[in-house]
Design an enzyme around this catalytic site. Sequence first.
Site, PDB file in Angstrom:
ATOM      1  N   TYR A 156      73.359  58.665  13.939  1.00 16.20           N
ATOM      2  CA  TYR A 156      73.572  59.893  13.159  1.00 16.20           C
ATOM      3  C   TYR A 156      74.967  60.015  12.539  1.00 16.20           C
ATOM      4  CZ  TYR A 156      75.229  61.374  17.797  1.00 16.20           C
ATOM      5  OH  TYR A 156      75.860  61.440  19.002  1.00 16.20           O
ATOM      6  N   ARG A 213      84.917  63.432  18.902  1.00 16.66           N
ATOM      7  CA  ARG A 213      84.343  62.563  19.948  1.00 16.66           C
ATOM      8  C   ARG A 213      84.238  61.154  19.382  1.00 16.66           C
ATOM      9  NH1 ARG A 213      78.993  61.447  20.296  1.00 16.66           N
ATOM     10  NH2 ARG A 213      78.114  63.458  19.686  1.00 16.66           N
ATOM     11  N   HIS A 222      77.645  60.491  22.688  1.00 14.95           N
ATOM     12  CA  HIS A 222      77.586  61.767  23.416  1.00 14.95           C
ATOM     13  C   HIS A 222      77.587  61.502  24.929  1.00 14.95           C
ATOM     14  CE1 HIS A 222      76.324  65.721  24.725  1.00 14.95           C
ATOM     15  NE2 HIS A 222      75.299  65.164  25.332  1.00 14.95           N
TER      16      HIS A 222
HETATM   17  C1  TPP Z   1      71.452  75.036  28.604  1.00 18.03           C
HETATM   18  C2  TPP Z   1      71.383  73.638  28.077  1.00 18.03           C
HETATM   19  N1  TPP Z   1      70.663  73.355  26.995  1.00 18.03           N
HETATM   20  C3  TPP Z   1      70.624  72.097  26.499  1.00 18.03           C
HETATM   21  C4  TPP Z   1      71.303  71.097  27.132  1.00 18.03           C
HETATM   22  C5  TPP Z   1      71.265  69.675  26.591  1.00 18.03           C
HETATM   23  N2  TPP Z   1      72.585  69.342  26.058  1.00 18.03           N
HETATM   24  C6  TPP Z   1      73.464  68.598  26.757  1.00 18.03           C
HETATM   25  S1  TPP Z   1      74.915  68.425  25.946  1.00 18.03           S
HETATM   26  C7  TPP Z   1      74.343  69.284  24.618  1.00 18.03           C
HETATM   27  C8  TPP Z   1      75.223  69.493  23.402  1.00 18.03           C
HETATM   28  C9  TPP Z   1      76.564  70.005  23.754  1.00 18.03           C
HETATM   29  O1  TPP Z   1      77.368  70.036  22.626  1.00 18.03           O
HETATM   30  P1  TPP Z   1      78.808  70.641  22.706  1.00 18.03           P
HETATM   31  O2  TPP Z   1      78.803  71.981  23.356  1.00 18.03           O
HETATM   32  O3  TPP Z   1      79.389  70.571  21.340  1.00 18.03           O
HETATM   33  O4  TPP Z   1      79.581  69.676  23.707  1.00 18.03           O
HETATM   34  P2  TPP Z   1      79.915  68.149  23.543  1.00 18.03           P
HETATM   35  O5  TPP Z   1      78.772  67.395  24.145  1.00 18.03           O
HETATM   36  O6  TPP Z   1      80.076  67.892  22.091  1.00 18.03           O
HETATM   37  O7  TPP Z   1      81.170  67.934  24.320  1.00 18.03           O
HETATM   38  C10 TPP Z   1      73.064  69.728  24.829  1.00 18.03           C
HETATM   39  C11 TPP Z   1      72.289  70.526  23.855  1.00 18.03           C
HETATM   40  C12 TPP Z   1      72.040  71.425  28.278  1.00 18.03           C
HETATM   41  N3  TPP Z   1      72.765  70.517  28.941  1.00 18.03           N
HETATM   42  N4  TPP Z   1      72.071  72.691  28.734  1.00 18.03           N
END
Ligand code: TPP
Length: 375
Positions: free
Chosen positions: A283, A270, A274
Amino acid sequence: MSHAPSQQASPDGTVPHTDPVQPEIRRFLHPDGTATGPLPEPLADPDRLVGLYRGMVLARAFDEKAISLQRTGRLGTYASSLGQEAVSVGTAAAMDDADVFAPSFREHGAQLWRGVTPEELFLYWGGDERGSAFEGPKRDFPVCVPVATHFPHAVGAALALKLDGGASVAVAIGGDGSTSKGDFYEALNLAGAWRLPAIFVISNNQWAISVPRQAQTASRTLAQKALAAGIPGWQVDGNDAVAVASCVGDAIARAREGAGPTLIEALTYRLGDHTTADDARRYRSDEEVSGHWKEEPLTRLRTYLANEGHWDKDREEALIREVRQRIDEAAEHYLATPPQLPEAMFAHLFATLPAPLEDQVRSLGGDAGNGEGSP
Ligand SMILES: Cc1ncc(C[n+]2csc(CCOP(=O)(O)OP(=O)(O)O)c2C)c(N)n1
């Protein structure tokens, strides 16, 4: 490509350990745009490669516009796909129109490829329910913001497709963090047990917001999480659109033949924050990010195309002009769309609204009377 092994017990009753995880990472284009060898058919066709490049340029232009709209208060919180376009577009390029796509929140490239319009995507990210009512891929799922909850949805769709008796498949994409959720393991397990035509693509961009991949799981690779589900787990260079399209294409071909699901870990990075609500400089270091810019997918494919005589400065400039105009028009359309009434948020979840929600609709001045999402 390794498939699920057959296991035979030895005389002492032990079963030899077999690993359906592909040992090598599939790649056709090096980061400098040179090829590792002949490109696979039919992707080797220059028109196909230019199509993949166009799809990635469109996704990046959409991201740029969405961020500028958010920064000026005209769009909600937004998750850019900067650097991950090859996973998104490569996956969609391997699918047929009749297949079902279940995206997470970073897959605009795939959605645009499958016919969701930029107008619809702007509406969605602007908080408008009409942004999920695609005119194009009617059977695709809307954007899924809850992490990993769309994997069981895709498995349900895969079961329906199997019962239907056709050869269509369901494809879901999630991030590295999504593989730590129970929904992911449950979905994978059931898809494996029932040999469903489901493909799980993990866009491993190394970070789950501020949590690095190494802190997320002790698993050596994410692909090997397939092992427990008894399905193949493959790794692919996620910044090589050709390799992604080829890998997902092979997984889809297996599923169409009735061989069941596949888990694909696409290794990418990425390059942006985020979301627009995040500041990734808190970070991770500039050195880390700039190192990954050298691997990014658009330059890689463009360099290959130019070296092969299929791309030049004029074509690049014409494409950028065309894509920016398309995105600008979509943004204008979105900004000119009169907002929905607030009670529209209740319209699509329930056939019959539960009583507490009826009260909420009424408190907004809406009519909850017909129980079918009146707004
Ligand atoms: C069930 C749930 N828990 C927490 C969140 C908050 N949240 C949004 S994105 C994220 C991290 C996602 O990381 P990843 O799966 O690696 O996807 P990326 O954002 O890196 O594409 C979190 C914890 C959420 N959206 N849904």
